[in-house]
Scaffold this motif. Structure first.
Motif, PDB file in Angstrom:
ATOM      1  N   GLN A 132       7.886   1.536   3.745  1.00 10.06           N
ATOM      2  CA  GLN A 132       6.799   2.479   3.469  1.00 10.06           C
ATOM      3  C   GLN A 132       5.440   1.785   3.558  1.00 10.06           C
ATOM      4  O   GLN A 132       4.502   2.307   4.182  1.00 10.06           O
ATOM      5  N   VAL A 155       7.245  12.726  10.695  1.00  8.66           N
ATOM      6  CA  VAL A 155       7.765  11.768   9.716  1.00  8.66           C
ATOM      7  C   VAL A 155       8.961  11.045  10.342  1.00  8.66           C
ATOM      8  O   VAL A 155       9.774  11.661  11.037  1.00  8.66           O
ATOM      9  N   GLU A 186       2.703   2.659   6.483  1.00  7.75           N
ATOM     10  CA  GLU A 186       1.424   3.209   6.027  1.00  7.75           C
ATOM     11  C   GLU A 186       0.254   2.584   6.771  1.00  7.75           C
ATOM     12  O   GLU A 186      -0.755   3.240   7.036  1.00  7.75           O
ATOM     13  N   LYS A 232       7.192  17.281  11.510  1.00 10.34           N
ATOM     14  CA  LYS A 232       6.004  16.865  10.750  1.00 10.34           C
ATOM     15  C   LYS A 232       5.612  15.414  11.042  1.00 10.34           C
ATOM     16  O   LYS A 232       4.784  14.835  10.330  1.00 10.34           O
ATOM     17  N   ASN A 277       4.180   8.419   7.937  1.00  8.43           N
ATOM     18  CA  ASN A 277       5.003   8.684   6.766  1.00  8.43           C
ATOM     19  C   ASN A 277       6.475   8.495   7.103  1.00  8.43           C
ATOM     20  O   ASN A 277       6.914   8.773   8.229  1.00  8.43           O
ATOM     21  N   VAL A 278       7.239   8.038   6.121  1.00  6.01           N
ATOM     22  CA  VAL A 278       8.677   7.855   6.305  1.00  6.01           C
ATOM     23  C   VAL A 278       9.428   8.598   5.211  1.00  6.01           C
ATOM     24  O   VAL A 278       8.866   8.945   4.171  1.00  6.01           O
ATOM     25  N   ALA A 279      10.711   8.847   5.453  1.00  4.00           N
ATOM     26  CA  ALA A 279      11.556   9.540   4.479  1.00  4.00           C
ATOM     27  C   ALA A 279      12.904   8.845   4.407  1.00  4.00           C
ATOM     28  O   ALA A 279      13.429   8.371   5.420  1.00  4.00           O
TER      29      ALA A 279
END
Length: 267
Positions: free
Chosen positions: A92, A133, A96, A131, A101-103
């Motif tokens: 993360q 991500v 950044e 999105k 963004n990561v999930a």
């Protein structure tokens, strides 16, 4: 001579990148420089493709905090529970810096044995990709049982590539491709740049991981390739230590090194 491979011609839109523990860890800790190089590479890919990352390293990351005998399944599950947030925090922070963004997505083998569960997971992945991500997938070692476990992220990444409609799986590891013989034993070993069929005897060879936190070896990577070849999908195998071959192939459409597994009717 490097060969030209047009990814556009093969209509590549979505790529699964799998990176193993040997690449992500060093001396019982996360290899921060290699991880930073990986994230920078993925950030460049992210500008062109939809990217799904399948990442090992949770057990190894957990081992940096508590030294447990990882041959015991309960200890391994505990190490994964400790290490997974450490791994994600590191990813993360690095993503950044690139404005991405990561999930976190944890899956197990039974998630692909149920059409309903597979559909739910796929729906979530689709939303994340829409999105912009990057989903970071790992096996759910804490809850996986011996009967319902992939056992290595090579197999998991192949399933992710197929069931989540990726056009290609890229495995980045501690070897730079598939050779016609063991390059550690034979100086005249030659890299196989294009592979359309995998001999059955190679698939039946005993797994030979060379790294203390690895669970597979070249055999599990060949099984992942076979799984995808049988389903009309491609796989690229290359070095995660030196990303130049992967960069050349995926960003410049030039096949300098690494092995491309491609179905016979897809050349």
């Amino acid at each position: 001579m490097p060969s030209m491979i047009s990814l556009k011609r093969h209509a590549v839109k979505r790529i699964v990148i799998k990176v193993g523990s040997a690449v992500l860890t060093e001396n019982n800790r996360l290899a921060k420089e290699r991880m930073a190089n990986l994230v920078e590479f993925l950030s460049m890919l992210h500008e062109r493709y939809e990217i799904i990352l399948v990442s090992s390293g949770a057990v190894a990351a957990g081992y940096t905090k508590i030294r447990l005998d990882k041959s015991d399944i309960a200890n391994k599950q505990a190490l994964a529970a400790i290490g997974q947030p450490l791994l994600m925090r590191s990813y993360q922070k690095k993503f950044e810096k690139h404005g991405i963004n990561v999930a976190q997505v944890l899956l197990s083998a039974d998630d692909f044995d149920s059409r309903r569960r597979t559909a739910h997971a796929k729906n979530a992945i689709e939303v994340l990709l829409q999105k912009k991500v990057i989903p970071i997938i790992n096996e759910n070692d804490v809850t996986a049982t011996e009967e319902l476990v992939f056992g290595d992220n090579d197999q998991l990444s192949a399933h992710v590539a197929y069931y989540f409609d990726a056009d290609m799986l890229v495995i980045l590891t501690d070897i730079d491709g598939l050779y016609d013989k063991d390059p550690n034993k034979y100086e005249d070993a030659k890299l196989l740049k294009i592979v359309e069929t995998i001999p059955q005897e190679l698939l039946e060879t005993e797994c030979n991981p060379t790294y203390s936190f690895a669970t597979g070896g070249i055999v599990t990577k060949l099984k992942a390739a076979q799984f995808l070849l049988e389903r009309g999908k491609k796989m690229f195998l290359g070095s995660g230590f030196d990303l130049s071959d992967a960069k050349s192939f995926l960003l410049e459409n030039v096949h300098r090194g690494g092995t491309l597994f491609i179905p016979c009717d897809n050349t």
